[in-house]
Design a protein around this motif. Structure first.
Motif, PDB file in Angstrom:
ATOM      1  N   ALA A  95      33.781  59.404  33.963  1.00 36.16           N
ATOM      2  CA  ALA A  95      33.329  60.817  33.067  1.00 36.16           C
ATOM      3  C   ALA A  95      32.121  61.059  33.471  1.00 36.16           C
ATOM      4  CB  ALA A  95      33.170  60.466  31.411  1.00 36.16           C
ATOM      5  N   PHE A  96      31.265  60.482  33.861  1.00 35.24           N
ATOM      6  CA  PHE A  96      29.783  60.614  34.360  1.00 35.24           C
ATOM      7  C   PHE A  96      29.895  61.164  35.740  1.00 35.24           C
ATOM      8  CE2 PHE A  96      29.448  57.080  31.678  1.00 35.24           C
ATOM      9  CZ  PHE A  96      29.022  57.822  30.314  1.00 35.24           C
ATOM     10  N   THR A  97      30.625  60.679  36.659  1.00 26.49           N
ATOM     11  CA  THR A  97      30.542  61.109  38.094  1.00 26.49           C
ATOM     12  C   THR A  97      31.501  62.205  38.465  1.00 26.49           C
ATOM     13  OG1 THR A  97      32.008  59.410  38.716  1.00 26.49           O
ATOM     14  CG2 THR A  97      29.587  58.796  38.847  1.00 26.49           C
ATOM     15  N   GLU A 138      32.015  65.194  37.387  1.00 27.73           N
ATOM     16  CA  GLU A 138      31.645  66.481  37.351  1.00 27.73           C
ATOM     17  C   GLU A 138      31.222  66.861  38.895  1.00 27.73           C
ATOM     18  OE1 GLU A 138      28.941  67.667  34.427  1.00 27.73           O
ATOM     19  OE2 GLU A 138      30.247  67.280  32.877  1.00 27.73           O
ATOM     20  N   GLU A 186      25.000  61.399  23.405  1.00 28.24           N
ATOM     21  CA  GLU A 186      26.263  60.888  23.558  1.00 28.24           C
ATOM     22  C   GLU A 186      26.022  59.368  23.132  1.00 28.24           C
ATOM     23  OE1 GLU A 186      30.098  61.809  25.017  1.00 28.24           O
ATOM     24  OE2 GLU A 186      29.110  60.234  25.804  1.00 28.24           O
ATOM     25  N   ILE A 209      27.851  56.529  23.384  1.00 23.81           N
ATOM     26  CA  ILE A 209      29.033  55.432  24.100  1.00 23.81           C
ATOM     27  C   ILE A 209      28.910  54.176  23.666  1.00 23.81           C
ATOM     28  CG2 ILE A 209      30.434  55.342  26.192  1.00 23.81           C
ATOM     29  CD1 ILE A 209      28.500  57.568  27.263  1.00 23.81           C
ATOM     30  N   LYS A 237      23.617  61.064  30.241  1.00 23.76           N
ATOM     31  CA  LYS A 237      23.677  60.770  31.437  1.00 23.76           C
ATOM     32  C   LYS A 237      23.526  61.885  32.290  1.00 23.76           C
ATOM     33  CE  LYS A 237      25.627  56.096  31.429  1.00 23.76           C
ATOM     34  NZ  LYS A 237      26.515  55.346  32.283  1.00 23.76           N
ATOM     35  N   GLU A 258      25.897  64.827  33.402  1.00 25.92           N
ATOM     36  CA  GLU A 258      27.089  64.984  32.286  1.00 25.92           C
ATOM     37  C   GLU A 258      27.015  66.172  31.658  1.00 25.92           C
ATOM     38  OE1 GLU A 258      28.590  62.718  28.524  1.00 25.92           O
ATOM     39  OE2 GLU A 258      27.058  61.995  29.799  1.00 25.92           O
TER      40      GLU A 258
END
Lengths: 123, 367
Positions: A22-24, A26, B14, B16, B28, B31
């Motif tokens: 999910a973080f990378t 993008e 967020e 998590i 992060k 994001e």
């Protein structure tokens, strides 16, 4: 995650190292979009050094696939490690994308498609 | 008339609970951020979609539990009574976690429910939903879905699997014909997630159920959760766990599956933890600690309390990206005023720098 980009004729090869989550995802999405927006529509993604992909990663490829289909482009995948292949196969993405065992094979497939004689249309 | 508060610029933290470590409060890097109003709306949409009750049945016992592993989960489920005989189970997972994802999930579940209630053939339910989504939703979002329709008269379960984690069927009775006996069956079927292609290729499968059978439907959040060493909880552990818990009532079983182990495989014990977050002292609080990896877990109430306090103190967006510059042989790191104000660091103060790893160091103000 790290993305190495190289050109092989008309085809852009992306080598992805690390996790596509999910973080990378993008970063991957913006990289793909900027190349597509620059007018390149043929891609080979080499997953040899990718150790994980989440559904966010699949979403990026689905988006790119839809965009490329409109431009008669295509993404082909290669060198998928088992855990990555498992995620693709579970969602049924192996039915949309061509998955090749090597980058060379994927590139050759592009070249073969190009060199095929155009079919005569009698419509 | 009161002026409207502009929430657009506030970045929502967020949470998590990446099982294994508490949680992250700030987004992060890289994001996408949500605005508070968008998040609240997305959560509301999702909360309203999840079932509040299940059909009453003397033939089956239903238990369900939903816990978002992200701030907004894209998971959905429902149990629908079609007629006197048939009951449908639906579970799915939408990719993405934005307001768009919540709306996509709403469209998806609503369409599925409508077609299920119309008592269509199970393949048609998925095909028609996919067709409608494909025409309506021109996005990169997709949804994995499993639908099972159980005929309580013939004890037969028909199912389709559109790219979803295969549910597990555990047989507990030994009084089963040999041809149908297998202690654990994964309900796989050929299929693809919704909204990927216009014309889906799907497979419908049927299986005979017997008294005592346990069917576990779940989303990938349950098995993909990793501990600090990036080890997944995994399918194998889930199979072991469901076998272990098979004699419990279904609701208790779902609760135990979710709460029983730490994702490293260790056991959680109730304890007390000192909760300290960005200088806010929340004191000694009840928590669960893993006996193996020592990860600490806080409950939802505590998370909510932290969130409210952080919102109140306007601590959003404290995480900053700064560039390293140079002065002589040393590298210079500029501390943004928001951080120095919060940490009470002043010009000419002494700081202790301690490298934690190759890419991380800790800076502490020395009194």
């Amino acid at each position: 995650m790290d993305i190495q980009t190289k050109k092989a004729g008309e085809v852009i090869v992306l080598e992805i190292t690390g996790r596509i989550d999910a973080f990378t995802s993008e970063k991957l999405e913006s990289e793909l979009h900027s190349i597509i927006n620059a007018g390149k529509f043929k891609f080979v993604i080499n997953f040899e050094k990718t150790n994980y992909i989440s559904s966010s990663g699949l979403r990026v490829f689905l988006g790119a696939h839809k965009k490329l289909s409109e431009n008669k482009g295509q993404i082909k995948f290669s060198n998928m490690p088992d855990p990555v292949l498992k995620v693709f196969a579970l969602a049924g993405f192996d039915k949309i994308f061509e998955i090749h065992s090597t980058e060379k094979e994927a590139l050759e497939e592009f070249n073969e498609t190009e060199s095929e004689p155009k079919k005569q249309s009698y419509a | 008339m009161k002026p409207k508060v502009n929430l657009k610029n506030k970045v929502m933290p967020e949470f998590i609970p990446k099982l294994g470590k508490l949680f992250r409060i700030f987004k992060k890097p890289g994001e996408s951020s949500f605005t508070i109003s968008e998040l609240e709306l997305a959560q509301e949409i999702q909360a309203n979609l999840l079932p509040k009750s299940f059909p009453l049945s003397q033939k089956i016992e239903i238990g369900a539990l939903y816990k978002a592993s992200k701030y907004i989960g894209g998971d959905f489920y429902d149990v629908i009574q079609i007629d006197d005989r048939k009951i449908a189970f639906v579970i799915g997972d939408v990719s993405g976690k934005s307001l768009h994802a919540a709306l996509f999930m709403a469209q998806c579940l609503t369409l599925l429910k409508v077609f299920i209630k119309m008592d269509l053939n199970i393949l048609k339910i998925i095909e028609k939903t996919n067709q409608m989504l494909f025409e309506l939703v021109k996005t990169d979002m997709f949804a994995t879905v499993f639908i099972g329709i159980y005929d309580t008269h013939y004890h037969q379960l028909s199912y389709v699997n559109a790219g979803h984690n295969p549910p597990l069927l555990l047989r507990t009775s030994v009084d089963i014909p040999a041809k149908d006996y297998h202690p654990m069956i994964m309900l796989t079927a050929e299929g693809i997630a919704l909204n990927c292609i216009a014309n889906m290729v799907l497979e419908e499968k049927r299986i005979q159920l017997y008294e005592g059978d346990i069917l576990l439907l779940y989303t990938d959040g349950l098995i993909d959760a990793t501990n600090e060493s990036d080890e997944e909880f995994g399918e194998a552990k889930l199979k072991g766990l469901i076998t272990e818990l098979r004699d419990l009532p279904s609701q208790t079983m779902t609760e135990k599956i979710l709460d029983y182990p730490c994702r490293c495989g260790g056991i959680l014990k109730e304890s007390f933890c000192q909760v300290d977050f960005f200088g806010i002292d929340f004191g000694q609080r009840k928590c669960e600690v893993c006996t193996s990896c020592h990860s600490e877990y806080l409950d939802d109430g505590m998370m909510k309390e932290i969130e409210t306090e952080v919102k109140k103190r306007k601590l959003f967006g404290l995480e900053k990206k700064v560039n390293v510059t140079k002065s002589g042989n040393s590298l210079v790191l500029r501390l943004p005023p928001e951080i120095t104000k919060f940490t009470d660091i002043h010009y000419k103060d002494t700081l202790r720098i301690f490298p934690l790893s190759k890419k991380k160091f800790e800076v502490e103000l020395v009194a």
